[in-house]
Design a protein around this motif. Structure first.
Motif, short mmCIF file in Angstrom:
data_model
loop_
_atom_site.label_atom_id
_atom_site.label_comp_id
_atom_site.label_asym_id
_atom_site.label_seq_id
_atom_site.Cartn_x
_atom_site.Cartn_y
_atom_site.Cartn_z
N ASP A 113 -15.68 -7.70 -12.43
CA ASP A 113 -15.75 -6.83 -11.26
C ASP A 113 -15.26 -7.53 -10.00
N PHE A 114 -15.45 -8.86 -9.93
CA PHE A 114 -14.87 -9.63 -8.83
C PHE A 114 -13.35 -9.50 -8.89
N LEU A 120 -8.29 -4.49 -5.90
CA LEU A 120 -8.41 -3.37 -4.98
C LEU A 120 -8.10 -3.81 -3.54
N PHE A 121 -8.56 -4.99 -3.19
CA PHE A 121 -8.38 -5.53 -1.83
C PHE A 121 -7.77 -6.94 -1.93
N PRO A 122 -6.46 -7.04 -2.19
CA PRO A 122 -5.84 -8.36 -2.36
C PRO A 122 -6.00 -9.28 -1.16
N ARG A 123 -6.14 -8.73 0.01
CA ARG A 123 -6.33 -9.55 1.22
C ARG A 123 -7.60 -10.40 1.10
N LEU A 124 -8.62 -9.86 0.43
CA LEU A 124 -9.87 -10.61 0.27
C LEU A 124 -9.67 -11.84 -0.62
N LEU A 125 -8.83 -11.70 -1.62
CA LEU A 125 -8.53 -12.85 -2.48
C LEU A 125 -7.83 -13.94 -1.66
N GLU A 126 -6.90 -13.54 -0.82
CA GLU A 126 -6.20 -14.50 0.03
C GLU A 126 -7.16 -15.23 0.97
#
Length: 160
Positions: A113-114, A120-126
């Motif tokens: 789920d992470f 869903l929000f690739p900016r959060l991974l960055e």
């Protein structure tokens, strides 16, 4: 799934909600629309256990939530994304997300789920190691929504 019956809420002598009734069925999207001060946020905060009702019923999957703590309501499957994002600004993006899954026991699925949240929000991974309070407003909103989704809710409540 969710049923409000004649829900009333007071702040002292001020009546914020009067006899509100509504139902939300599985798979539905329901919107509360009204002017500032109409009781939209109060309704959501009462469903989430952050405010207490004066009268009426709040039923989730047939269970009365009136005397259930807000943390127990999350465990029952309701996730509330409050207005103003309400992230933990001194923690990293990843730490904020971990808090979304804190009640879950299915650790292998949590990891998946992470990954979904980051898709869903690739900016959060960055920005996963960045202090959350330094994110832009839109990024903070993404974080708040992703954190809510990580609790694996049956009902997602968004206050915008």
């Amino acid at each position: 799934m969710l049923k409000l019956e004649n829900l009333s809420v007071h702040y002292g002598a001020i009546e914020a909600l009067k006899n509100l009734s509504l139902e939300v069925h599985k798979g539905e999207i329901v919107s509360l629309i009204g002017a500032n001060g109409a009781g939209k946020t109060t309704t959501l905060r009462t469903i989430s256990g952050l405010e207490r009702k004066t009268s009426g019923n709040i039923l989730f999957l047939g269970e009365d939530l009136s005397k259930v703590s807000s943390s127990a309501i999350v465990k029952k499957g309701i996730s509330h994304i409050p207005e103003g994002r309400r992230i933990f600004p001194k923690m990293t993006v990843e730490e904020n997300l971990e808090l979304g899954a804190i009640t879950r026991k299915d650790k292998a699925q949590v990891q998946k789920d992470f990954e979904k949240a980051y898709l869903l929000f690739p900016r959060l991974l960055e920005r996963k190691h960045q202090i959350a309070g330094t994110l832009s407003g839109g990024e903070q909103q993404m974080l708040a929504i992703a954190r809510g989704l990580l609790s694996k809710p049956q009902l997602l409540i968004l206050d915008e």
